[in-house]
Scaffold this motif. Structure first.
Motif, mmCIF file in Angstrom:
data_model
loop_
_atom_site.group_PDB
_atom_site.id
_atom_site.type_symbol
_atom_site.label_atom_id
_atom_site.label_comp_id
_atom_site.label_asym_id
_atom_site.label_seq_id
_atom_site.Cartn_x
_atom_site.Cartn_y
_atom_site.Cartn_z
ATOM 1 N N ALA A 217 3.423 -3.300 0.602
ATOM 2 C CA ALA A 217 2.229 -2.500 0.346
ATOM 3 C C ALA A 217 2.468 -1.454 -0.729
ATOM 4 C CB ALA A 217 1.769 -1.832 1.639
ATOM 5 N N GLU A 218 3.711 -1.074 -0.953
ATOM 6 C CA GLU A 218 4.025 -0.048 -1.941
ATOM 7 C C GLU A 218 3.618 -0.466 -3.348
ATOM 8 O OE1 GLU A 218 8.153 0.885 -2.108
ATOM 9 O OE2 GLU A 218 7.875 2.622 -3.413
ATOM 10 N N ALA B 246 -0.255 -0.382 -3.758
ATOM 11 C CA ALA B 246 -0.774 0.968 -3.970
ATOM 12 C C ALA B 246 -0.478 1.462 -5.380
ATOM 13 C CB ALA B 246 -0.166 1.923 -2.936
ATOM 14 N N GLU C 176 -1.199 -4.021 6.552
ATOM 15 C CA GLU C 176 -0.696 -3.031 5.597
ATOM 16 C C GLU C 176 -1.142 -3.349 4.174
ATOM 17 O OE1 GLU C 176 3.496 -2.826 5.994
ATOM 18 O OE2 GLU C 176 3.446 -1.841 7.961
ATOM 19 N N CYS C 177 -1.033 -4.628 3.793
ATOM 20 C CA CYS C 177 -1.410 -5.016 2.435
ATOM 21 C C CYS C 177 -2.908 -4.861 2.208
ATOM 22 C CB CYS C 177 -0.980 -6.459 2.162
ATOM 23 S SG CYS C 177 0.808 -6.667 2.002
ATOM 24 N N ARG D 201 -3.976 -1.300 1.701
ATOM 25 C CA ARG D 201 -3.657 -0.763 0.372
ATOM 26 C C ARG D 201 -4.509 -1.379 -0.734
ATOM 27 N NH1 ARG D 201 1.063 2.338 -0.001
ATOM 28 N NH2 ARG D 201 1.533 3.103 2.081
#
Length: 286
Positions: free
Chosen positions: A65-66, A69, A94-95, A98
């Motif tokens: 997910a980082e 974002a 999570e994905c 984001r």
């Protein structure tokens, strides 16, 4: 005129995956740029505009997910498909939180990936159409307002993404200028010059600082990276132009944004004609 091929950024640490996707997607009608890490992908997105991205959830440097974002922070309308060795409810949540368009299992089903990319390409267009429809309805409801020109520009600002940009309306080739309150101050002479230069155009004109830097520089030295100039015409009548400016730190306008501005400019010209007719008739008798 041939339609531009959608540009896809593929992010994966495995060279064989990159090579396979690049070949297959190019044959499927996409332009493809490859990156072997999340950090390399960020640098590419900062440098140019991409329509779509396919990113491995395990891409080195930035994972899961980082990277979604980070990419979205630079290019909010980028549609991202995330690949994972096996999907899980937690990873998917999570994905998607984001901003991912979808998460798919690796190894990739190439034909399925092509269909998914095609579907992802439609979302910005549908969002733009919905925004134009809502703004057009609000325009019609605002015809009798004394602040109609200012109201029209505020509605136009909702049609196209304009962070760190300005959206201006030059009426009667600069005799009057109305500017969206959310944008920075832009000299009236600069807006009038851009609108007047493309007064006879029949469709929006997309400008880039890479192609015409002198056109996107004000007399005071302020620079913009891109612009869309849309004439406000109805038959032989011209009401001026709608000018959308983008900060030079942001990616260029997409074709979907250009289409949205063009459609809204037509609606705006119709609304100005209706406003003009209303004012000519004067107030209705009680």
């Amino acid at each position: 005129m041939s339609q531009a091929r959608p540009h896809v950024l593929v992010v994966d640490a495995e060279k064989r995956v990159l090579d396979r996707l690049a070949v297959e997607l190019r044959e499927g009608g996409f332009d493809v740029t490859c990156a072997e890490s999340g950090l390399a992908a960020l640098e590419l997105v900062k440098a140019r505009r991409f329509d779509l991205a396919v990113a491995d959830v395990r891409a080195p440097g930035m994972e899961g997910a980082e990277i979604i974002a980070a990419l979205k922070a630079i290019s909010p309308d980028l549609e991202i498909i995330v690949g994972a060795p096996r999907t899980s409810a937690q990873a998917a949540v999570e994905c998607m939180q984001r901003g991912a368009y979808d998460i798919v299992e690796k190894p990739y089903d190439i034909e399925g990936m092509k269909r998914l990319l095609g579907a992802a390409m439609l979302r910005p267009h549908l969002d733009a159409v919905a925004a134009v429809h809502q703004a057009s309805a609000a325009l019609a409801a605002s015809l009798a307002r004394d602040d109609f020109p200012e109201r029209a520009v505020d509605l136009a600002a909702k049609v196209v993404y304009t962070t760190s940009a300005a959206l201006c309306l030059a009426l009667d080739q600069g005799a009057a200028l109305y500017q969206a309150t959310s944008g920075p101050e832009v000299p009236a002479a600069f807006i009038a010059r851009l609108a007047g230069r493309h007064e006879g155009a029949l469709a929006p004109v997309r400008l880039s600082a890479d192609d015409a830097p002198e056109l996107l520089c004000t007399a005071e030295g302020d620079r913009f990276g891109a612009a869309i100039v849309a004439p406000l015409r109805l038959g032989e009548s011209s009401f001026g132009g709608l000018v959308v400016l983008r900060d030079e730190r942001l990616p260029a306008f997409t074709s979907q944004e250009e289409q949205a501005v063009g459609i809204f400019a037509i609606e705006l010209a119709l609304a100005f004609y209706g406003h003009k007719v209303r004012r000519a008739r004067g107030p209705r008798a009680a």
